[in-house]
Design an enzyme around this catalytic site. Sequence first.
Site, PDB file in Angstrom:
ATOM      1  N   SER A 133      -4.419  14.249  48.592  1.00  0.00           N
ATOM      2  CA  SER A 133      -4.454  16.141  49.918  1.00  0.00           C
ATOM      3  C   SER A 133      -3.603  17.071  49.918  1.00  0.00           C
ATOM      4  CB  SER A 133      -3.451  14.657  51.492  1.00  0.00           C
ATOM      5  OG  SER A 133      -3.798  16.194  52.761  1.00  0.00           O
ATOM      6  N   CYS A 160       6.460  18.217  57.939  1.00  0.00           N
ATOM      7  CA  CYS A 160       6.363  19.391  58.537  1.00  0.00           C
ATOM      8  C   CYS A 160       7.439  19.177  58.946  1.00  0.00           C
ATOM      9  CB  CYS A 160       5.477  19.379  59.680  1.00  0.00           C
ATOM     10  SG  CYS A 160       3.587  18.720  58.901  1.00  0.00           S
ATOM     11  N   LYS A 181       3.972   8.980  54.139  1.00  0.00           N
ATOM     12  CA  LYS A 181       3.802  10.513  53.110  1.00  0.00           C
ATOM     13  C   LYS A 181       5.895  10.711  52.973  1.00  0.00           C
ATOM     14  CE  LYS A 181       2.294  13.737  49.994  1.00  0.00           C
ATOM     15  NZ  LYS A 181       1.034  14.587  50.009  1.00  0.00           N
ATOM     16  N   ILE A 200       6.683  11.501  46.412  1.00  0.00           N
ATOM     17  CA  ILE A 200       6.524  12.498  47.247  1.00  0.00           C
ATOM     18  C   ILE A 200       6.083  13.776  47.809  1.00  0.00           C
ATOM     19  CG2 ILE A 200       9.598  12.227  46.483  1.00  0.00           C
ATOM     20  CD1 ILE A 200       8.979  14.160  44.691  1.00  0.00           C
ATOM     21  N   THR A 250       6.113  17.652  48.682  1.00  0.00           N
ATOM     22  CA  THR A 250       6.773  18.818  47.681  1.00  0.00           C
ATOM     23  C   THR A 250       8.348  19.097  47.888  1.00  0.00           C
ATOM     24  OG1 THR A 250       5.749  20.744  49.313  1.00  0.00           O
ATOM     25  CG2 THR A 250       4.559  19.976  47.521  1.00  0.00           C
ATOM     26  N   GLY A 301       3.761  19.476  40.645  1.00  0.00           N
ATOM     27  CA  GLY A 301       3.556  20.256  39.391  1.00  0.00           C
ATOM     28  C   GLY A 301       4.409  19.023  38.063  1.00  0.00           C
TER      29      GLY A 301
END
Lengths: 309, 283
Positions: free
Chosen positions: A23, A135, A170, A196, A198, A222
């Site tokens: 996502s 969030c 998540k 995970i 970010t 990344g």
Amino acid sequence: MGKARLGVQFGPLKLKNPILTMSGTFGFGQELGEYYDLSVLGGIIVKAVTAKPRIGNPPPRIAETAGGILNAIGIQNPGVDAAIAEELPPLQGLRKEGTLVIGSVSGHSFEDYNITTKKLSDSGLVDAIELNISCPNLKGGGLTFGTDPATVKKVVAGVRPLCDVPLIVKLSPNVTDIVEIARSAGAGGADMLSLINTLTGMAIDAVTRRPILGNVTGGLSGPAVKPVALRMVHEVSQAVDLPILGIGGVISGVDVVEYLLAGATAVGVGTANILDPLAAPRIVGELEEFLLREKIESVEELIGGLLLP
Amino acid sequence: MLRENAGKLQVASIVKNEPLAHDVYHITLSAPKLAADARPGQFVMVKVAPGLEPALRRPFSLHRFDGEAGQVEFIYQVVGRGTDILTNRVAGEEIELFGPLGNGFCLEKGSRIGLVGGGMGIAPLLAAAEEISRLGREVVTFLGAKTGDYLLTTKDFAALGPLYLTTDDGSAGDKALVTKPLLDYLENKKLDLILACGPTPMLRALSKLANEGGIPTQLSLEERMGCGTGVCLGCATAIRADTPEGYTYKRVCHDGPVFWARDVLFSVPDKITAKGGCDHGQG
């Protein structure tokens, strides 16, 4: 040359291969569907949606850092109703071909999560729902959803009875003990875990003395985050009996193997989609090549196969 | 399995890569498919080196392309690690390109078209000037820069039509903002369409002028970019829209980089941009 079996059983879901696109790195599939046939993928997790449309954060929203990207998009999305009406219907053909379409839900309150999850589940347009509890702001309070065990349990337990499809929760890595959070998600009723999300970070312009991101802070993703993510997948898989979608810095088939060994059943491709539009199908191909080269008949043999000292 | 757009990923060879002025370089590449497919105002993402350092491709607008010769040209300024690495790439080396991307300028209408460029924003206007000339229409160019050295490729523009130059220090052309000769021009003559690229203050001033004067104006915008395909929503720019906020964030890479000036918002109300809610994470 033989053929390796790539299929995996991810909780109640059958995946043709363990590769899912993540996502926030794949829109609603439309853009990269013009680059390759998406049915090569195990599944796609579409852009997170919220109860109401969200305009997103002011630019700049993206900054490059060593081995990774910082982003602060702010869950820009058309809202769950528009996603159901316009974005998800074009993906239904993919489901017939055995590629899963997984919705993603974000929110600002327990009520938001409940409304959005129920609508998505009731739409019949998704095979599963991923609950993005990363969030930071809870309406009217200083609590965060993804970093407080009791809140995690409460939000998951809230949506659980409203969700008729498998529920993936998540997890945020921005916590002291991710295992505790994973247990809370399980206690709330998660069917699977994905980790995970970010890592919170920031980037600074030394000359202008300003943060590079319009939002000041952002989420790091990344290859730079892969060692952290692998460790967390390993820890959670040792402690919690839920299937895991491992995510973080996957850019090659060998990266996928590492996540499977660490205990993941499915593996996410996220930032790689941003670096290279053809990354996901290439990674599927590389995974198969690895299995053939190493004479491994089925990808399922690798799951949790890490040899510890 | 691959579909048509996959062909936008292509390997080009460097024909030449030379300094043009100070920290500004001019690179020419052999890339036949790209040269054949490109339109003025489109851009290309350049992988300055293989591997992950840096990981992201760098977006450059097409300065010029020649389908027959199979070549494309870019002008770039060294602004960071990626562009610094690119200066070390030499003729004969291969480099991965991804493009053409974006919508490009709309040249359907206008018998006399004005081009307004500031600084590095001059670069994409030459492709537009050449196309306008090919179409047999008039092109009038207004270019501005800090100093004369940064008034790039002015000879190429001068060959195609009237050219007005300004600099901040008066080292070439008039010591004025580039909108000054444009305003002077519009006192006596008419432009049917304006195409512009340059720093935000220039675009903002030009927008005001064009909107008040009723001249259709297209702006080529720049923003920090991630994917180039539209999936990451990184390169957002505020565009007027029928939403509760009065605008929406469009993607410079996928919905632009060219937008109509009347739609572009150069600043949005503070109450709307104020932080709140889901400000990081998988977004």
